[in-house]
Scaffold this motif. Structure first.
Motif, short mmCIF file in Angstrom:
data_model
loop_
_atom_site.label_atom_id
_atom_site.label_comp_id
_atom_site.label_asym_id
_atom_site.label_seq_id
_atom_site.Cartn_x
_atom_site.Cartn_y
_atom_site.Cartn_z
N UNK A 20 0.83 -1.21 0.00
CA UNK A 20 0.00 0.00 0.00
C UNK A 20 0.86 1.26 0.00
N UNK A 21 1.94 1.24 0.78
CA UNK A 21 2.78 2.43 0.91
C UNK A 21 3.97 2.46 -0.06
N UNK A 22 4.00 1.52 -0.99
CA UNK A 22 5.15 1.39 -1.88
C UNK A 22 5.46 2.68 -2.64
N UNK A 23 4.42 3.37 -3.08
CA UNK A 23 4.63 4.57 -3.89
C UNK A 23 4.28 5.86 -3.13
N UNK A 24 4.18 5.76 -1.82
CA UNK A 24 3.90 6.95 -0.99
C UNK A 24 5.18 7.76 -0.83
N UNK A 25 5.13 9.03 -1.20
CA UNK A 25 6.32 9.87 -1.16
C UNK A 25 6.70 10.29 0.25
N UNK A 26 5.77 10.16 1.20
CA UNK A 26 6.03 10.61 2.57
C UNK A 26 6.38 9.48 3.53
N UNK A 27 6.16 8.24 3.10
CA UNK A 27 6.37 7.09 3.98
C UNK A 27 7.32 6.09 3.32
N UNK A 28 8.33 5.68 4.05
CA UNK A 28 9.31 4.73 3.53
C UNK A 28 9.51 3.59 4.52
N UNK A 29 9.05 2.40 4.17
CA UNK A 29 9.22 1.24 5.05
C UNK A 29 10.62 0.67 4.80
N UNK A 30 11.48 0.83 5.78
CA UNK A 30 12.90 0.47 5.61
C UNK A 30 13.25 -0.90 6.17
N UNK A 31 12.26 -1.60 6.75
CA UNK A 31 12.53 -2.93 7.26
C UNK A 31 11.29 -3.58 7.85
N UNK A 32 11.25 -4.91 7.78
CA UNK A 32 10.16 -5.67 8.39
C UNK A 32 10.74 -6.89 9.10
#
Length: 213
Positions: A20-32
């Motif tokens: 869902x957040x893959x192309x969000x410019x304000x949110x970057x998931x850097x690890x899971x």
């Protein structure tokens, strides 16, 4: 940019949120990660702005992990995303250092709002948790998300109770004198209504919510 690490033992949920957040410019998931111990290690290594964590996880739960993270890096924000709506669970997460608490079935839009609010240093809570408890426990302003009440049919509630009791679709069909395909259809409808990801999440939801009908 809000950098995030997600801790959740159900990989499908992680995949859904990440997608869902893959192309969000304000949110970057850097690890899971899939357990609390790995969450602490990865958080200390990458130092994200915000951590999203479940409570119930293998090896180390989210409460313990939150406490360890906040002891080392108090500026990192913690958002709990869980199925637990019991006041004691909320209190323990708040005591550990979380400033956000939402339920997994609240939907991706509420998660997005919670991320923005908590990252800004404010407090955010799902409207379906024990709000009276929060009023007594938290000082200052609290941001509360908005959601529509999920309405399950009487048959769906009946089936959900049987799921909570560990019954399979075949056993439920025999108990209620309906076709197994009908039970499966009800399961799919409940997963959709509750905004869950799969059948395992539905079982966990039924057990954790401790439905009493």
């Amino acid at each position: 940019m809000i950098t995030i690490i997600i801790a959740e033992d159900h990989q499908m949920l992680i995949d859904g949120v990440t997608s869902f957040f893959e192309y969000d410019e304000d949110i970057n998931i850097i690890g899971t990660v899939n357990n609390g111990e790995e969450l602490v290690k990865l958080t200390l290594l990458k130092q994200p702005k915000l951590v999203i964590t479940d409570i119930r996880m293998p090896i180390m739960d989210g409460i313990q992990a939150t406490r360890k993270i906040k002891e080392k890096y108090p500026h990192i924000k913690i958002l709990a995303m869980t199925m637990f709506d019991q006041p004691e669970a909320i209190k323990q997460m708040l005591d550990a250092g979380a400033t956000g608490y939402i339920l997994k079935n609240s939907g991706i839009k509420m998660l997005s709002k919670a991320i923005q609010v908590v990252a800004e240093g404010e407090t955010f809570f799902d409207p379906n948790v024990a709000f009276n408890f929060m009023n007594d426990y938290i000082e200052g302003n609290v941001n509360v998300g908005k959601t529509e009440k999920v309405v399950l049919s009487n048959r769906e509630k009946e089936i959900l109770q049987l799921i909570a009791n560990g019954k399979t679709s075949k056993e439920i069909s025999e108990s209620l004198f309906i076709a197994k395909t009908t039970v499966d259809t009800h399961r799919k409808n409940m997963i959709r209504k509750l905004q869950l990801t799969n059948g395992n999440e539905l079982v966990k939801y039924a057990i954790d919510k401790k439905y009493q009908f």
